[in-house]
Design a protein around this motif. Structure first.
Motif, PDB file in Angstrom:
ATOM      1  N   ILE A 167      -0.975  -1.486  13.143  1.00  0.00           N
ATOM      2  CA  ILE A 167      -0.449  -2.618  12.073  1.00  0.00           C
ATOM      3  C   ILE A 167       0.754  -2.106  11.348  1.00  0.00           C
ATOM      4  O   ILE A 167       1.240  -2.738  10.854  1.00  0.00           O
ATOM      5  CB  ILE A 167      -1.529  -3.097  11.192  1.00  0.00           C
ATOM      6  CG1 ILE A 167      -2.162  -2.023  10.232  1.00  0.00           C
ATOM      7  CG2 ILE A 167      -2.686  -3.646  12.056  1.00  0.00           C
ATOM      8  CD1 ILE A 167      -2.994  -2.559   9.229  1.00  0.00           C
ATOM      9  N   PHE A 168       1.201  -0.790  11.309  1.00  0.00           N
ATOM     10  CA  PHE A 168       2.297  -0.284  10.729  1.00  0.00           C
ATOM     11  C   PHE A 168       3.623  -1.007  11.446  1.00  0.00           C
ATOM     12  O   PHE A 168       4.423  -1.495  10.882  1.00  0.00           O
ATOM     13  CB  PHE A 168       2.233   1.171  10.793  1.00  0.00           C
ATOM     14  CG  PHE A 168       3.414   1.828   9.957  1.00  0.00           C
ATOM     15  CD1 PHE A 168       4.274   1.150   8.812  1.00  0.00           C
ATOM     16  CD2 PHE A 168       3.608   3.280  10.018  1.00  0.00           C
ATOM     17  CE1 PHE A 168       4.792   1.698   7.886  1.00  0.00           C
ATOM     18  CE2 PHE A 168       4.523   3.744   9.059  1.00  0.00           C
ATOM     19  CZ  PHE A 168       4.900   3.207   8.063  1.00  0.00           C
ATOM     20  N   SER A 169       3.558  -0.700  12.650  1.00  0.00           N
ATOM     21  CA  SER A 169       4.519  -1.464  13.451  1.00  0.00           C
ATOM     22  C   SER A 169       3.601  -2.300  14.593  1.00  0.00           C
ATOM     23  O   SER A 169       3.177  -1.887  15.716  1.00  0.00           O
ATOM     24  CB  SER A 169       5.305  -0.763  14.528  1.00  0.00           C
ATOM     25  OG  SER A 169       6.272  -1.212  15.450  1.00  0.00           O
ATOM     26  N   PRO A 170       3.309  -3.624  14.124  1.00  0.00           N
ATOM     27  CA  PRO A 170       2.416  -4.386  14.941  1.00  0.00           C
ATOM     28  C   PRO A 170       2.488  -4.270  16.346  1.00  0.00           C
ATOM     29  O   PRO A 170       3.581  -4.279  16.996  1.00  0.00           O
ATOM     30  CB  PRO A 170       2.564  -5.865  14.554  1.00  0.00           C
ATOM     31  CG  PRO A 170       3.115  -5.619  13.021  1.00  0.00           C
ATOM     32  CD  PRO A 170       3.961  -4.217  13.089  1.00  0.00           C
ATOM     33  N   ALA A 171       1.166  -4.170  17.053  1.00  0.00           N
ATOM     34  CA  ALA A 171       1.087  -3.958  18.512  1.00  0.00           C
ATOM     35  C   ALA A 171       1.933  -4.867  19.509  1.00  0.00           C
ATOM     36  O   ALA A 171       2.316  -4.541  20.715  1.00  0.00           O
ATOM     37  CB  ALA A 171      -0.442  -3.737  18.812  1.00  0.00           C
ATOM     38  N   ALA A 183      -2.581   5.792   2.171  1.00  0.00           N
ATOM     39  CA  ALA A 183      -2.306   4.898   2.820  1.00  0.00           C
ATOM     40  C   ALA A 183      -1.613   5.043   3.911  1.00  0.00           C
ATOM     41  O   ALA A 183      -1.768   4.269   4.988  1.00  0.00           O
ATOM     42  CB  ALA A 183      -1.662   3.923   2.046  1.00  0.00           C
ATOM     43  N   LEU A 184      -0.816   5.749   4.030  1.00  0.00           N
ATOM     44  CA  LEU A 184       0.005   6.002   5.279  1.00  0.00           C
ATOM     45  C   LEU A 184      -0.986   6.800   6.245  1.00  0.00           C
ATOM     46  O   LEU A 184      -0.710   6.536   7.318  1.00  0.00           O
ATOM     47  CB  LEU A 184       1.192   7.021   4.818  1.00  0.00           C
ATOM     48  CG  LEU A 184       2.235   7.572   5.893  1.00  0.00           C
ATOM     49  CD1 LEU A 184       2.745   6.311   6.752  1.00  0.00           C
ATOM     50  CD2 LEU A 184       3.407   8.275   5.369  1.00  0.00           C
ATOM     51  N   ILE A 185      -1.622   7.920   5.723  1.00  0.00           N
ATOM     52  CA  ILE A 185      -2.516   8.506   6.684  1.00  0.00           C
ATOM     53  C   ILE A 185      -3.473   7.411   7.648  1.00  0.00           C
ATOM     54  O   ILE A 185      -3.694   7.400   8.648  1.00  0.00           O
ATOM     55  CB  ILE A 185      -3.394   9.477   6.139  1.00  0.00           C
ATOM     56  CG1 ILE A 185      -2.501  10.626   5.631  1.00  0.00           C
ATOM     57  CG2 ILE A 185      -4.526   9.900   6.831  1.00  0.00           C
ATOM     58  CD1 ILE A 185      -3.130  11.683   4.782  1.00  0.00           C
ATOM     59  N   ASP A 186      -3.843   6.247   6.612  1.00  0.00           N
ATOM     60  CA  ASP A 186      -4.748   5.259   7.243  1.00  0.00           C
ATOM     61  C   ASP A 186      -3.882   4.361   8.226  1.00  0.00           C
ATOM     62  O   ASP A 186      -4.447   3.925   9.445  1.00  0.00           O
ATOM     63  CB  ASP A 186      -5.279   4.605   6.167  1.00  0.00           C
ATOM     64  CG  ASP A 186      -6.351   3.370   6.673  1.00  0.00           C
ATOM     65  OD1 ASP A 186      -7.205   4.026   7.199  1.00  0.00           O
ATOM     66  OD2 ASP A 186      -6.254   2.271   6.595  1.00  0.00           O
ATOM     67  N   SER A 243       0.917  -0.969  -0.143  1.00  0.00           N
ATOM     68  CA  SER A 243       0.107   0.120  -0.204  1.00  0.00           C
ATOM     69  C   SER A 243       0.935   1.220   0.059  1.00  0.00           C
ATOM     70  O   SER A 243       0.673   2.237  -0.482  1.00  0.00           O
ATOM     71  CB  SER A 243      -0.985   0.017   1.127  1.00  0.00           C
ATOM     72  OG  SER A 243      -0.309   0.267   2.517  1.00  0.00           O
ATOM     73  N   LEU A 244       2.112   1.209   0.585  1.00  0.00           N
ATOM     74  CA  LEU A 244       2.784   2.352   0.633  1.00  0.00           C
ATOM     75  C   LEU A 244       3.788   2.593  -0.609  1.00  0.00           C
ATOM     76  O   LEU A 244       4.371   3.235  -0.649  1.00  0.00           O
ATOM     77  CB  LEU A 244       3.783   2.420   1.984  1.00  0.00           C
ATOM     78  CG  LEU A 244       3.025   2.438   3.101  1.00  0.00           C
ATOM     79  CD1 LEU A 244       3.927   2.200   4.351  1.00  0.00           C
ATOM     80  CD2 LEU A 244       2.439   3.724   3.412  1.00  0.00           C
ATOM     81  N   ASP A 249      -0.328  10.060  -4.301  1.00  0.00           N
ATOM     82  CA  ASP A 249      -1.446  10.579  -3.453  1.00  0.00           C
ATOM     83  C   ASP A 249      -2.027   9.323  -2.923  1.00  0.00           C
ATOM     84  O   ASP A 249      -2.452   9.377  -1.608  1.00  0.00           O
ATOM     85  CB  ASP A 249      -2.485  11.252  -4.488  1.00  0.00           C
ATOM     86  CG  ASP A 249      -2.178  12.524  -4.792  1.00  0.00           C
ATOM     87  OD1 ASP A 249      -1.352  13.306  -4.181  1.00  0.00           O
ATOM     88  OD2 ASP A 249      -2.780  13.056  -5.828  1.00  0.00           O
ATOM     89  N   ALA A 250      -2.098   8.281  -3.589  1.00  0.00           N
ATOM     90  CA  ALA A 250      -2.565   6.881  -2.959  1.00  0.00           C
ATOM     91  C   ALA A 250      -1.881   6.330  -1.842  1.00  0.00           C
ATOM     92  O   ALA A 250      -2.159   5.880  -0.889  1.00  0.00           O
ATOM     93  CB  ALA A 250      -2.672   5.835  -4.011  1.00  0.00           C
ATOM     94  N   ALA A 251      -0.558   6.494  -2.101  1.00  0.00           N
ATOM     95  CA  ALA A 251       0.405   6.133  -0.920  1.00  0.00           C
ATOM     96  C   ALA A 251       0.198   7.040   0.127  1.00  0.00           C
ATOM     97  O   ALA A 251       0.285   6.480   1.241  1.00  0.00           O
ATOM     98  CB  ALA A 251       1.974   6.111  -1.539  1.00  0.00           C
ATOM     99  N   ARG A 252       0.187   8.403  -0.175  1.00  0.00           N
ATOM    100  CA  ARG A 252      -0.041   9.257   1.077  1.00  0.00           C
ATOM    101  C   ARG A 252      -1.462   8.983   1.868  1.00  0.00           C
ATOM    102  O   ARG A 252      -1.235   8.876   3.364  1.00  0.00           O
ATOM    103  CB  ARG A 252      -0.145  10.610   0.771  1.00  0.00           C
ATOM    104  CG  ARG A 252      -0.207  11.692   1.589  1.00  0.00           C
ATOM    105  CD  ARG A 252      -0.241  13.158   1.127  1.00  0.00           C
ATOM    106  NE  ARG A 252      -0.511  13.940   2.330  1.00  0.00           N
ATOM    107  CZ  ARG A 252      -1.767  14.589   2.872  1.00  0.00           C
ATOM    108  NH1 ARG A 252      -2.633  13.939   2.237  1.00  0.00           N
ATOM    109  NH2 ARG A 252      -1.545  15.167   3.625  1.00  0.00           N
TER     110      ARG A 252
END
Length: 262
Positions: free
Chosen positions: A211-215, A149-152, A137-138, A144-147
């Motif tokens: 989920i970016f750095s899994p909890a 995805a990062l916001i999400d 996704s990144l 714009d789509a990658a941005r």
């Protein structure tokens, strides 16, 4: 403007605000000190807060031939403290800044008071990475789509609806060589074998829905540092420190108050 000089003569930009015991705030990968813009004020009434631009970012030098590693960045933090004449400071690092903070505590135990590690990992084979879907996704060809995805990954949709930005955690402009260097630095982090050397009182925070750095990384990290306290922010993603600012900053302030430098 204040700059510290590192061992290899690079210039590192930093800012100081507030008063009290010194507290270093360390930003995420490929980000400047502006990462803390929306949270900084929570700490400056009680602490002398220090923020900096990593090598390769913001107003700091951006050499193409320099070492880019989180352990090196930890040494740069010490260069900033030396420039300020500060013998010991508390350190609060989030995301890649949490990796840098680990190495400050490992390599320079006499320079650190309390240690706070947010949304970060031990790295290596013991740390949990984002899954392939997140990585894809990144890496979309559309910026714009990658941005989006990062916001999400950073914030919940509910928070985004009421906070339309601009978002200070999405990284800034930097040379391609420096951006690659930051990616290698963060991905190359592996502190597992050294974390039992950490003697600083430690608080580990993490968004429970990150989920970016899994909890699960928080429990792995806290379990490796003797006496570490673990705190989850329910419903929060990677940028828990903004979305759940009152709760997270409050938890950090309480912890720091319990572990003064003197």
């Amino acid at each position: 403007m204040p700059f510290a000089t590192t061992a290899d003569q690079a210039k590192i930009y930093y800012q100081v605000r507030g008063s009290g015991e010194p507290l270093v705030l360390l930003s995420g990968q490929a980000n400047t000190h502006h990462w803390w813009d929306n949270v900084h004020a929570d700490f400056e009434d009680d602490y002398l807060t220090i923020v900096l631009d990593y090598l390769g970012t913001g107003q700091s030098d951006k050499p193409a031939d320099a070492e880019y590693s989180v352990r090196r960045f930890a040494g740069d933090v010490i260069a900033v403290l030396d420039d300020l004449g500060i013998a010991r400071a508390h350190v609060y690092g989030t995301s890649m800044g949490g990796k840098v903070a680990q190495w400050v505590a490992i390599d320079h135990p006499d320079r650190i008071g309390a240690l706070v590690l947010g949304c970060t990992s031990v790295g290596g084979t013991r740390g949990l990475r984002a899954d392939a879907e997140v990585t894809r996704s990144l890496a979309q060809p559309s910026a714009d789509a990658a941005r989006e995805a990062l916001i999400d990954l950073m914030y919940t949709p509910e928070w985004v609806r009421t906070h339309p930005g601009p978002y200070v955690t999405l990284g800034g402009r930097m040379p391609h060589h420096a951006r690659r260097g930051h990616l290698r630095a963060s991905n190359g982090h592996d502190s597992w074998a050294e974390l039992d050397r950490v003697t600083a009182p430690t608080l580990v925070l993490h968004g429970a829905d990150d989920i970016f750095s899994p909890a699960e990384n928080a429990a792995i990290l806290a379990g490796r540092i003797a006496g570490a306290e673990l705190y989850y922010l329910e419903g929060a993603r990677h940028a828990y420190f903004e979305e759940q600012q009152a709760e997270s900053s409050g938890a950090v302030l309480r912890f720091l108050a319990e572990h003064p430098l003197s």
